[in-house]
Design a protein around this motif. Structure first.
Motif, PDB file in Angstrom:
ATOM      1  N   PHE A 145      31.160 -17.025  17.443  1.00 44.55           N
ATOM      2  CA  PHE A 145      30.204 -16.096  16.836  1.00 44.55           C
ATOM      3  C   PHE A 145      30.688 -14.679  17.079  1.00 44.55           C
ATOM      4  O   PHE A 145      31.074 -14.325  18.200  1.00 44.55           O
ATOM      5  N   VAL A 192      24.001 -14.784  10.217  1.00 41.27           N
ATOM      6  CA  VAL A 192      23.077 -15.505  11.092  1.00 41.27           C
ATOM      7  C   VAL A 192      22.736 -14.598  12.275  1.00 41.27           C
ATOM      8  O   VAL A 192      23.363 -13.551  12.480  1.00 41.27           O
ATOM      9  N   GLN A 244      22.982  -9.700  14.732  1.00 39.45           N
ATOM     10  CA  GLN A 244      23.408 -10.159  13.412  1.00 39.45           C
ATOM     11  C   GLN A 244      24.916 -10.339  13.404  1.00 39.45           C
ATOM     12  O   GLN A 244      25.659  -9.474  13.868  1.00 39.45           O
ATOM     13  N   GLN A 289      26.295 -23.376   9.251  1.00 39.52           N
ATOM     14  CA  GLN A 289      26.400 -22.392  10.326  1.00 39.52           C
ATOM     15  C   GLN A 289      25.161 -22.350  11.210  1.00 39.52           C
ATOM     16  O   GLN A 289      25.233 -21.908  12.366  1.00 39.52           O
ATOM     17  N   SER A 290      24.032 -22.802  10.686  1.00 43.35           N
ATOM     18  CA  SER A 290      22.800 -22.763  11.482  1.00 43.35           C
ATOM     19  C   SER A 290      22.655 -23.978  12.394  1.00 43.35           C
ATOM     20  O   SER A 290      21.727 -24.027  13.206  1.00 43.35           O
ATOM     21  N   TYR A 291      23.570 -24.938  12.272  1.00 40.36           N
ATOM     22  CA  TYR A 291      23.424 -26.190  13.029  1.00 40.36           C
ATOM     23  C   TYR A 291      24.562 -26.399  14.006  1.00 40.36           C
ATOM     24  O   TYR A 291      24.690 -27.475  14.594  1.00 40.36           O
ATOM     25  N   ASP A 324      22.249 -14.622  16.541  1.00 40.15           N
ATOM     26  CA  ASP A 324      22.511 -15.417  17.730  1.00 40.15           C
ATOM     27  C   ASP A 324      21.272 -15.429  18.621  1.00 40.15           C
ATOM     28  O   ASP A 324      20.208 -14.901  18.254  1.00 40.15           O
ATOM     29  N   ARG A 367      29.262 -16.919  12.040  1.00 38.94           N
ATOM     30  CA  ARG A 367      29.961 -17.965  12.778  1.00 38.94           C
ATOM     31  C   ARG A 367      31.210 -18.324  11.991  1.00 38.94           C
ATOM     32  O   ARG A 367      31.155 -18.517  10.775  1.00 38.94           O
ATOM     33  N   SER A 409      24.778 -15.477   2.528  1.00 35.99           N
ATOM     34  CA  SER A 409      24.264 -16.608   3.308  1.00 35.99           C
ATOM     35  C   SER A 409      25.018 -16.820   4.607  1.00 35.99           C
ATOM     36  O   SER A 409      24.563 -17.577   5.472  1.00 35.99           O
TER      37      SER A 409
END
Length: 356
Positions: free
Chosen positions: A312, A292, A299, A341-343, A294, A302, A289
């Motif tokens: 990143f 992420v 790929q 990490q997505s926010y 950028d 973070r 998971s």
């Protein structure tokens, strides 16, 4: 002396004003502090909280992972060297054979008689040559006659050898240890020279072949160790015996072959997950998971730098295991973000909490 009512009113009004300022000083200061506290709380609430895991740097063997398939190391169509009718097929189709085992036997016809005649002629020539030699020693035979008798003896010996070879060619034999995978001739089949008796394949060693992507072609060297997990559940180990230098014109991939010991006689044509050693280097293990993308579609992960600032880093997945992904690209011990990490964005300050 009694005070006038106007004096009493003025004194009361003065006391009320003094009391107002006292109360305003007390509650007004507290309100300012409360407002400042609320502002500080609001400011703190604007800093996002992320959860991280600490991933240490470990020196690990790099592997190139690809899909492959098993192939026989050798596959030979065994053909007749002479003409004849198949008289026997001693080996069952699909069975293991040793080198030299008879796969098809042709009718010998008159070949045994031809061999017997050649041997009888050889014995006659031997006696003749011996008699000539004895006479030559006594002066009753010329040197020319002696040489002619020796030539006749040599010719007779060659005829015997020729007859022996012709008789042996009635037996079509396995050229190496392997499996008699397919029979092409049955009893009664007439075989001309060059026609097939059957196919023998070699399964030990077994080849596991795959197609390397352009990005991985330079990482694989001949002699590198490799393992393959077959779809049948077996695991084989071996070494790279061949890595193509020229790409396939259609797929732009490079063929690679691994020769593996196959004592269990795994079959040819099975799908396999092939893992080829490509040296060693730093690696980190992170949860799946954590990966992420950028803004450029790269790929990576973070992670949090000293000072609790987000960074990143693009990474390469080396291997996927039940415990997580082994990746390369990070350096040193890293605090990898696994929740939130997505926010967050690169350069943003965050509050850090350990993963639960």
């Amino acid at each position: 002396m009694r005070l006038k009512s106007s004096y009493l009113f003025a004194a009361g009004l003065l006391g009320a004003v003094v009391l107002y300022f006292v109360i305003a000083g007390i509650f007004g200061g507290g309100g300012e502090k409360a407002g400042q506290a609320k502002a500080n709380t609001a400011q703190r609430s604007d800093t996002p909280t992320v959860q991280v895991v600490t991933a240490p740097e470990i020196v690990r063997e790099y592997t190139v992972n690809l899909r492959g398939r098993t192939e026989a190391a050798r596959a030979v169509v065994v053909r007749s060297e002479t003409a004849g009718v198949v008289a026997a097929t001693p080996v069952a189709e699909g069975s293991y054979v040793r080198r030299g085992a008879v796969l098809c036997r042709l009718n010998v016809d008159a070949r045994e008689a031809t061999l017997a005649q050649a041997r009888a002629n050889l014995r006659s020539r031997e006696l003749q040559q011996k008699a000539s030699a004895d006479l030559a020693e006594k002066g009753y035979r010329s040197q020319t006659q002696l040489l002619q008798d020796q030539a006749n003896l040599d010719s007779a010996a060659a005829s015997v050898r020729q007859a022996e070879i012709a008789l042996e060619q009635m037996n079509i034999r396995a050229p190496f240890d392997g499996v008699f995978d397919r029979r092409d001739a049955e009893i009664g089949t007439y075989l001309s020279p060059g026609q097939a008796c059957g196919t023998v394949i070699e399964l030990n060693p077994l080849l596991i072949v795959g197609d390397l992507a352009e990005s991985d072609a330079g990482k694989v060297k001949v002699g590198a160790t490799a393992t393959a997990r077959l779809v049948s559940g077996e695991t084989l180990s071996g070494r790279v015996r061949y890595a193509a230098r020229d790409a396939d014109a259609q797929t732009r991939t490079y063929r690679v072959e691994v020769a593996a010991s196959n004592p269990g006689q795994a079959r040819s044509g099975l799908s396999a997950a092939l893992h080829i050693g490509a040296g060693t280097g730093p690696a980190h293990r992170v949860p799946v998971s954590a990966l992420v993308l950028d803004a450029d579609g790269r790929q990576g992960v973070r992670h949090v730098l000293p000072g609790d600032v987000v960074a990143f880093t693009p990474v390469t997945v080396l291997e996927e295991t039940p415990e997580g992904l082994w990746i390369s690209g990070l350096r040193g011990e890293a605090r990898v973000i696994i929740v939130g990490q997505s926010y967050v964005a690169e350069g943003q300050k965050v509050k850090v909490a350990a993963a639960r």
